[in-house]
Scaffold this active site. Structure first.
Site, short mmCIF file in Angstrom:
data_model
loop_
_atom_site.label_atom_id
_atom_site.label_comp_id
_atom_site.label_asym_id
_atom_site.label_seq_id
_atom_site.Cartn_x
_atom_site.Cartn_y
_atom_site.Cartn_z
N MET A 52 0.80 -1.23 0.00
CA MET A 52 0.00 0.00 0.00
C MET A 52 0.83 1.28 0.00
O MET A 52 0.29 2.35 -0.23
CB MET A 52 -0.97 0.02 1.18
CG MET A 52 -0.33 -0.05 2.56
SD MET A 52 0.11 1.56 3.30
CE MET A 52 -1.49 2.28 3.59
N TYR A 53 2.12 1.20 0.26
CA TYR A 53 2.95 2.40 0.24
C TYR A 53 3.03 2.94 -1.19
O TYR A 53 3.50 2.24 -2.11
CB TYR A 53 4.36 2.12 0.75
CG TYR A 53 4.46 1.67 2.19
CD1 TYR A 53 3.44 1.91 3.10
CD2 TYR A 53 5.59 1.01 2.65
CE1 TYR A 53 3.53 1.50 4.41
CE2 TYR A 53 5.70 0.60 3.97
CZ TYR A 53 4.67 0.84 4.84
OH TYR A 53 4.76 0.41 6.15
N SER A 54 2.58 4.14 -1.36
CA SER A 54 2.50 4.76 -2.69
C SER A 54 1.70 3.88 -3.66
O SER A 54 1.92 3.91 -4.87
CB SER A 54 3.89 5.05 -3.27
OG SER A 54 4.54 6.07 -2.54
#
Length: 326
Positions: A58-60
């Site tokens: 989910m990071y970026s």
């Protein structure tokens, strides 16, 4: 750099883990660095002996994994680095593009490996507890991920101790792969994990890789009762403002500055050294968007605080409401 076993496994990780959430797309978070900006940090981290890198799907929204894979290929052979990624948070608007169902886990691991450009990850972590999916379904799916060679180990992140206990004993009952690590929120300004989770991990031989050991920068000496830091993250990080800022939090932060001044080191190094020297801690996850932050984090590994200094740092702490499980 110093190295330690990850929990009870035989895999060695650096005492500092580089958090790759800081590298991806500034469209996701204003303080996130793009690939070109992140390149020198990954290269320098490897030069300093860091072999442990943590990201999440989910990071970026996937871009962090892409950046992580490309930058690591530039600096190190695959067998020299330990790579962790995570699954749970939404990766799209559709109902099955999130959570810890068998369907999502099987699709998410393949998508993560494709973005990373890797055949396997060393550590696959459930990012949060899924209240809608039976833990048996999640654990059997994770066991199959390991058996397929797509992950070497599995772990968990912030949750209640009863939930993690249930995950551990359920895996044991079925003979499935056991979780080897816990990535929980733990720092001088938030010590609620000392009540249940940390003793549980120590008793069960689970490695602890805490996130936000500097309380999102709150313990770096840049935040005072009169003013906040002027960094982009301080200006835009709503989670920071919602989590820290009580009078007793500032009492702790001031003690960090006091001890650091007497030692002639930075407050960030004192806060990190405290975390590193606590029982059960393997490798705190540190984010760095300025090279000085990375250099200081690595230097903190060699700082050993005295019993008197630890007492000074810990004395002002007051119990907090539970955070970090969202």
């Amino acid at each position: 750099m110093q190295y330690t076993r990850l929990g009870s496994t035989g895999t060695k990780v650096s005492r500092i883990c580089l958090g790759m959430m800081s590298y991806g797309s500034p469209k996701w978070r204003p303080w996130t660095l793009d690939e070109d900006q992140g390149r020198p940090f990954v290269r320098r981290a490897y030069e300093l002996g860091i072999n442990f890198f943590d990201t999440a799907d989910m990071y970026s929204v996937g871009i962090s994994e892409e950046v992580t894979g490309r930058l690591l290929r530039e600096v190190a052979p695959r067998d020299e680095v330990v790579v962790a990624t995570k699954v749970f948070h939404p990766m799209g608007d559709r109902p099955n593009q999130r959570g810890l169902s068998r369907k999502h886990i099987m699709e998410a691991i393949d998508a993560s490996l494709k973005r990373l450009g890797m055949d396997y990850v060393d550590l696959y972590i459930i990012h949060r507890w899924d209240y809608e999916t039976p833990i048996e379904e999640t654990l059997e799916a994770l066991n199959d991920v390991v058996r397929a060679g797509k992950a070497l180990y599995i772990g968990a992140s912030s949750m209640y101790a009863w939930q993690f206990t249930k995950a551990l004993y359920t895996a044991d009952l079925h003979g499935w792969t056991r979780m080897v690590s816990m990535q929980n929120l733990y720092n001088l300004a938030y010590r609620e994990e000392e009540r249940e989770m940390i003793p549980l991990c120590i008793a069960e031989g689970v490695g602890i890789t805490p996130w936000s050991p500097l309380a999102r920068g709150f313990l770096t000496g840049k935040y005072t009762r009169d003013k906040m830091s002027d960094t982009k993250r301080a200006e835009t990080d709503d989670y920071l403002h919602a989590s820290y800022g009580l009078p007793e939090d500032y009492d702790v932060a001031e003690r960090v500055v006091e001890v650091a001044a007497k030692r002639g080191v930075s407050p960030a190094q004192v806060a990190l050294a405290w975390t590193l020297n606590k029982p059960g801690i393997d490798s705190p996850i540190v984010g760095a968007t300025k090279m000085q932050h990375l250099e200081e984090a690595v230097a903190a590994v060699d700082i050993t605080l005295s019993d008197e200094e630890i007492a000074v740092l810990e004395e002002p702490y007051q119990p907090h409401r539970i955070i970090g499980y969202e």
